[in-house]
Write a protein that holds these residues in place. Structure first.
Motif, PDB file in Angstrom:
ATOM      1  N   LYS B 148       1.042  -1.132  -0.099  1.00 21.08           N
ATOM      2  CA  LYS B 148       0.110   0.156   0.131  1.00 21.08           C
ATOM      3  C   LYS B 148       0.766   1.293  -0.111  1.00 21.08           C
ATOM      4  O   LYS B 148       0.599   2.204  -0.923  1.00 21.08           O
ATOM      5  N   ALA B 149       1.970   1.230   0.808  1.00 20.70           N
ATOM      6  CA  ALA B 149       2.868   2.348   0.866  1.00 20.70           C
ATOM      7  C   ALA B 149       3.535   2.548  -0.370  1.00 20.70           C
ATOM      8  O   ALA B 149       3.744   3.717  -0.983  1.00 20.70           O
ATOM      9  N   LYS B 150       3.876   1.415  -1.016  1.00 27.00           N
ATOM     10  CA  LYS B 150       4.720   1.338  -2.450  1.00 27.00           C
ATOM     11  C   LYS B 150       3.652   1.990  -3.560  1.00 27.00           C
ATOM     12  O   LYS B 150       3.884   2.761  -4.211  1.00 27.00           O
ATOM     13  N   ASP B 151       2.173   1.490  -3.447  1.00 24.62           N
ATOM     14  CA  ASP B 151       1.399   2.255  -4.432  1.00 24.62           C
ATOM     15  C   ASP B 151       1.120   3.664  -4.244  1.00 24.62           C
ATOM     16  O   ASP B 151       0.877   4.429  -5.242  1.00 24.62           O
ATOM     17  N   ALA B 152       1.521   4.021  -3.008  1.00 24.81           N
ATOM     18  CA  ALA B 152       1.351   5.560  -2.608  1.00 24.81           C
ATOM     19  C   ALA B 152       2.780   6.437  -2.959  1.00 24.81           C
ATOM     20  O   ALA B 152       2.951   7.505  -2.711  1.00 24.81           O
ATOM     21  N   GLY B 153       3.568   5.543  -3.618  1.00 18.69           N
ATOM     22  CA  GLY B 153       5.036   6.189  -3.847  1.00 18.69           C
ATOM     23  C   GLY B 153       5.874   6.192  -2.513  1.00 18.69           C
ATOM     24  O   GLY B 153       7.060   6.915  -2.670  1.00 18.69           O
TER      25      GLY B 153
END
Lengths: 232, 367
Positions: B148-153
């Protein structure tokens, strides 16, 4: 109608749920399930079967460096310690340095067997390495076990990477299985009772752990053998 | 995501079950017999998932009002409960390094609860953190939060514990518990003289590391048929619990020669129980390399522990996070295995706060 569909399905599931409830329900911790799945999924024996003859043995043959030459470069103080800096320089030239800062080498050489310690299950032989007369004692594991924290074979061949495995347990088991392969192939062929005084030719893997250490004890270096030949 | 969805479904199911149970209880007399097991079974199962499921939704609402990011980048440091000095040190060292590198730092604790961990990630995402440093709450359960963090950059830098998927975190700086366990077990075998009865105290069952350590111990100890495990019990990482467990094991099995524990606090608890029973002959070993364990080794009590590379991991995480923020890459493989060091009476005094002190003076055990 669409609105109620989930509720109908839900109720159906609930009914089914209640129907099976009287039968025993076993609760298993997730970590246990994970551990089980892991051990079922990965077979270190099959993994090592797939690389031992086709990759490990040829790489050792091809890349082993002269042990006497490496040891001659190491400056050892009176306590048997060497500094990390100079060991690192030597490893960069002749071996590999793992992410965990272990220095690992594929080595070869010849030596005269001076002692055999088979009292412990992690037995060793001591040899006078031909071409080296420094203070480092050179030993070779002779089994029947090789310690599981000794991962020199796994690490020194250079193509078995932590990132290729699911987790550290799988990676660790590969190291232990490689040691077992050494014990069951290389070492089982040796007649230990007749070794003392004999000259042997060997290839093997050597590891020196340096992480979080300031002075590194190199008074004794113990190799994991990969090939051993009795010369006379 | 999958797991949190299925949790909700499970939660719904339980609510249905309770409703249904309530309906049945009053009017339907013939159903009473069938309903009985339902009521018995329901409360036991209900407790855990229901409590966990509830805060998730509440948290999502709390996290929603985002604060605008401004000034220097924010680095979130998320760790398990800091009552364990290991995690306290991890958080402090990582925070200090990130501060030194010019970041604002938010230190958080997930209490080994994957749902709470997800909330904390949502908080960090809402605050537009530059990076997250994480000692995670479960190898499989944490993948969703990191994704989820990765998806948010936002890149995550994992320390200590690994997750079971690659390509989600920017780095996994893993403490090689398996290697630490085998190195300790080999020394345990040596000190035991390769034979005798021993006890194993294991950590909290839900913690992956409890299993990895136990596995590492047994991959060595099981090679010796002359070493007999007379008891294996969990003490949930706890010193007081280990004291009680050891007391009762000792009553049933006075003939023990060694105790190998999954962490230092349990080893210290067991050691205290043994000393209280006048058993200073038992070989006790721990795991972590905490200052308390080092002190005990130098007092001639514990015989060894495996030192976790806490300081190195925490520093590396901050340094690699900084490199990634600035250059888009850490220049290292994602999965990095860091070795543990065996601490014995010969070298324990040369370590403090999970790192070498720099001194190489020989250690002397007090008597």
């Amino acid at each position: 109608m669409k609105k109620y569909l989930p509720w109908i399905i839900g109720l159906a599931i609930v009914a089914a749920f209640i129907a099976i409830l009287p039968f025993s329900v076993t609760i298993v911790p997730i970590a246990e399930v994970e551990a089980q799945q892991r051990s079922e999924a990965f077979d270190p024996v099959a993994y090592v079967d797939g690389i031992w003859e086709s990759q490990i043995l040829p790489i050792v043959e091809e890349k082993a460096v002269d042990l006497a030459a490496i040891l001659s470069e190491i400056e050892v103080d009176e306590k048997g310690f060497a500094t990390k800096e100079q060991l690192t320089a030597i490893a960069e030239e002749s071996g590999l340095i793992t992410v965990g800062e272990a220095h690992v080498y594929l080595v070869k050489g010849e030596g005269v067997v001076t002692a055999i310690d088979s009292e412990s299950r992690t037995g060793t032989l001591t040899m006078q390495l031909v071409g080296y007369d420094g203070p480092i004692t050179v030993k070779l594991y002779i089994g029947p076990r090789i310690p599981s924290d000794e991962t020199a074979v796994r690490d020194a061949v250079g193509f078995i990477n932590f990132g290729d495995f699911r987790d550290q347990t799988e990676y660790g088991k590969v190291g232990a299985e490689l040691n077992k392969r050494v014990a069951s192939t290389v070492l089982s062929e040796l007649d230990l009772s007749a070794l003392e005084g004999k000259r042997i030719a060997f290839t093997g893997a050597m590891g020196i752990r340096t992480f979080n250490l300031i002075n590194i004890d190199v008074s004794t270096i113990t190799l994991v053998p990969i090939q051993v030949e009795v010369l006379e | 995501m999958k797991s949190s969805k299925s949790l909700k479904v499970l939660g719904l199911l339980l609510v249905f079950t309770l409703l249904l149970g309530a309906c049945q209880a009053a009017p339907a007399a013939p159903a009473a017999q069938e309903a009985a097991p339902t009521e018995e079974a329901a409360p036991a199962e209900e407790a855990a998932p229901a409590e966990e499921a509830a805060p998730t939704e509440a948290a999502a609402e709390e996290a929603a009002p985002a604060e605008a990011a401004s000034g220097p980048g924010l680095v979130c440091v998320i760790v398990p409960p800091v009552e364990n000095p290991f995690f306290g040190a991890m958080s402090e060292i990582a925070a200090a390094k990130a501060t030194e590198l010019g970041y604002e730092v938010l230190q958080l604790v997930h209490d080994d609860d994957a749902n709470k961990q997800m909330e904390l990630f949502e908080t960090c995402i809402a605050r537009a953190a530059s990076a997250i440093i994480l000692d995670n709450a479960g190898a499989d359960a944490s993948v969703a939060a990191v994704q989820k963090a990765k998806d948010a950059g936002i890149p995550s830098f994992l320390v200590d514990r690994e997750i079971t998927q690659e390509g989600v975190a920017a780095a996994q700086i893993v403490s090689n518990n398996y290697q630490g366990a085998t190195i300790l077990a080999e020394y345990f075998v040596e000190m035991m003289g390769e034979e005798g009865n021993f006890v194993e105290l294991t950590g909290r069952d839900t913690d992956t590391n409890a299993h990895i350590r136990s596995q590492g111990y047994h991959d060595v100890l099981d090679e010796y048929p002359t070493l007999v495990m007379v008891a294996q019990q969990t003490a949930n990482w706890s010193q007081t619990e280990a004291y009680g467990v050891m007391e009762s094991i000792l009553q049933a099995n006075p003939e023990i020669k060694g105790v190998i524990a999954g962490n230092d606090t349990m080893a210290l608890g067991a050691q205290a129980a043994l000393l209280a029973a006048g058993r200073d002959d038992v070989i006790v070993m721990g795991f972590d390399g905490s200052d308390d364990a080092i002190q005990s080794i130098m007092n001639g009590e514990l015989k060894a522990t495996s030192l976790q590379p806490v300081a190195e991991m925490a520093n590396q995480a901050a340094i690699q996070a900084d490199a990634f923020i600035k250059n888009g890459s850490t220049d290292k493989p994602e999965k990095q295995s860091i070795d543990m060091v065996l601490l014995t009476p010969e070298n324990a005094c040369q370590y403090k706060t999970f790192a070498p002190t720099g001194s190489t003076d020989p250690c002397e055990v007090a008597n």
